[in-house]
Structures are given as C-alpha cells and as structure tokens.
Scaffold this active site. Sequence first.
Site, short mmCIF file in Angstrom:
data_model
loop_
_atom_site.label_atom_id
_atom_site.label_comp_id
_atom_site.label_asym_id
_atom_site.label_seq_id
_atom_site.Cartn_x
_atom_site.Cartn_y
_atom_site.Cartn_z
N LYS A 204 -23.34 -59.55 50.61
CA LYS A 204 -24.42 -59.02 49.78
C LYS A 204 -24.87 -57.65 50.28
O LYS A 204 -24.61 -57.25 51.40
CB LYS A 204 -25.56 -60.04 49.69
N ARG A 244 -22.23 -70.40 51.39
CA ARG A 244 -21.42 -70.01 50.23
C ARG A 244 -20.78 -68.67 50.56
O ARG A 244 -21.48 -67.67 50.70
CB ARG A 244 -22.34 -69.91 49.01
#
Length: 290
Positions: A204, A244
């Site tokens: 991210k 994840r």
Amino acid sequence: MGVLNVTPDSFSDGGRYADLAAAVRHGVGMHQDGARLIDVGGESTRPGADRVDAATEADRVLPVIRELAALGVPMSIDTYRASVAAAALAAGASVINDVSGGLADPDMARVAADAGCPWILMHWRGHAKRMRELASYHDVVADVRAELAQRIADALAAGVAADRIIIDPGLGFAKGATENWRLTAGLPDLLSLGYPLLFGASRKSYLGALLAGADGTPRPTAGREAATIATSVLAVAAGAWGVRVHDVRGTVDALAVWQASGRPRLATPDPTDPTDPSNPSGPAGQAGTR
Ligand code: PMM
C-alpha cells in the site's frame, strides 16, 4: 491470504490476471506457496477508482472461482455486492471479504447469515471516489474500534453467528499513512473486540511513502515487498489471525521464522478452518447448535 485481483486497474497487480488461464495459474501458485485462502476480486477499490457494474464484476470473478474450486483451492470473494457474493459462494468460494463491512449493500448480511460462511467485516467509510474526504478522525484507533463494533453488532442483529465474523482495520481505506501506522500500533485495542483480525498492508502507498527516495518520490509497488513482509510479521506477532498479501511465499517464509523463533502466534480461533475444534462448521462442531 493471497490476493488475486481479476481487474484491469488495481494499484499493484491490475491487468496482470485479467486472462482466465493466468489468473487460475497465479491462484494455484499462491495456494501451493502456502496461502490458506485466495482472495478473488473483480473491482478495484484503490482511491479514486471507477465503479464497475455487478454483471461486469461477476463476469470477471466467477469463471476464476469455478476453475480454482475444481482444483480444490479455498477462496474468499472480495466484493461489497450481495449478488456477487452469493454467486461466488455458489461457484465455490467459502468466505465473504466485504471491504464495506456490510455498509455498501443492505442484502449482504442476509447472504452471509443464510450461507453461514465466514464474513470479513473491514472498516470502511465510503466508496473509492470519496475515500480521501472521509479520512477525518478524532482518535483513529478508538474511532475505528467503535465503528467496527457497530458493524459487528449489525451483523449479529441480522443473524450472523459470532464465530463467523472476522474484522479488518482497512488500512488505506479513508486512512493516510499516519492513521495506518497508528492502527498498526493499536492492534491490541482492535483485538480486544474479541474477533479474529485480518491485516492488509500489502504494497500500500504508505509503505511507498515510508521508502521514498531522497527527492520524495514514493517507492514503486514492486519495491515494497520487504516492508510488506515486515508489517505483516508485526501484525501476526501482535495477534492478527491473517494477513492479506500479494507475495505469498515471502510472507510464509517470514512467518515460519516467527514460529521457529519460539514465539508462536497467539492462538486465535480460525473460522475458515474446518479442522479447528472451535469451528462449528467443522467435524468437531457439526452436532453443535448453530
Ligand atoms: N485491501 C484491498 C482490497 N481488499 N480486503 C480486506 N479485507 N482488507 C484490505 O486491506 C483490502 C481488501 C486493496 O488492495 P488491492 O488493490 O491490492 O487488492
């Protein structure tokens, strides 16, 4: 959990697995690398992303889910649409990963309750186009905890069993770097809600910002793997149930080191593991009351 985005525009792997054979190959590869779930998604949720309609989303994910199910690969469906979730479960997925925590589609709770499947409730405040304007908090850990508690209460009120619920702080969703780091440090507070927690930091943009070059240019997604693994291990060490990630092998290796270090992960019940004795849908619990 290995990420399989069947989208043209996801921030890290968009376009790579749009072709059915490539998507199935990648899903099988991540499963062989040690992913216990493959998270199949057909709509990008990156900030600013355009919505796709339900038919397009279903057309992207269902063929992949059918093929992976036939190969025995366990999957979650990454969607906030109840119709897509229901079709994905019918096609062979076994877990709903709802980035809206039930807020985007009022029918999702009924689908989850009827299926009796694990339901991941992620912290969310609005669709991708509005995410940035919604990133305002008094105390991000307390606010996210309170909003997740409300999502849990809504799910329970709709008839979803408590042992089917997994929570997720939703890193990057209406959150900037400061909020993501505070939530990482605040995992014990979120875990005190008493539910298994999924943590999704993989590649991210706050990791790109952390690793920016001297001129301030963010590190591109391909160079964020080591930082992803480090944050994932920190999350598991703090008690997260799952992480994840895009690079399954590196994460599995790092978690093997964590376990071998003699500080095994905290024992959390696993709603997705049929052999877990605390799982009412597993062999040990099938005579149970749920
Ligand atoms: N992040 C993305 C998509 N789905 N689901 C959960 N439960 N948690 C997350 O943090 C999450 C998610 C965005 O990342 P991607 O575009 O790489 O899939």
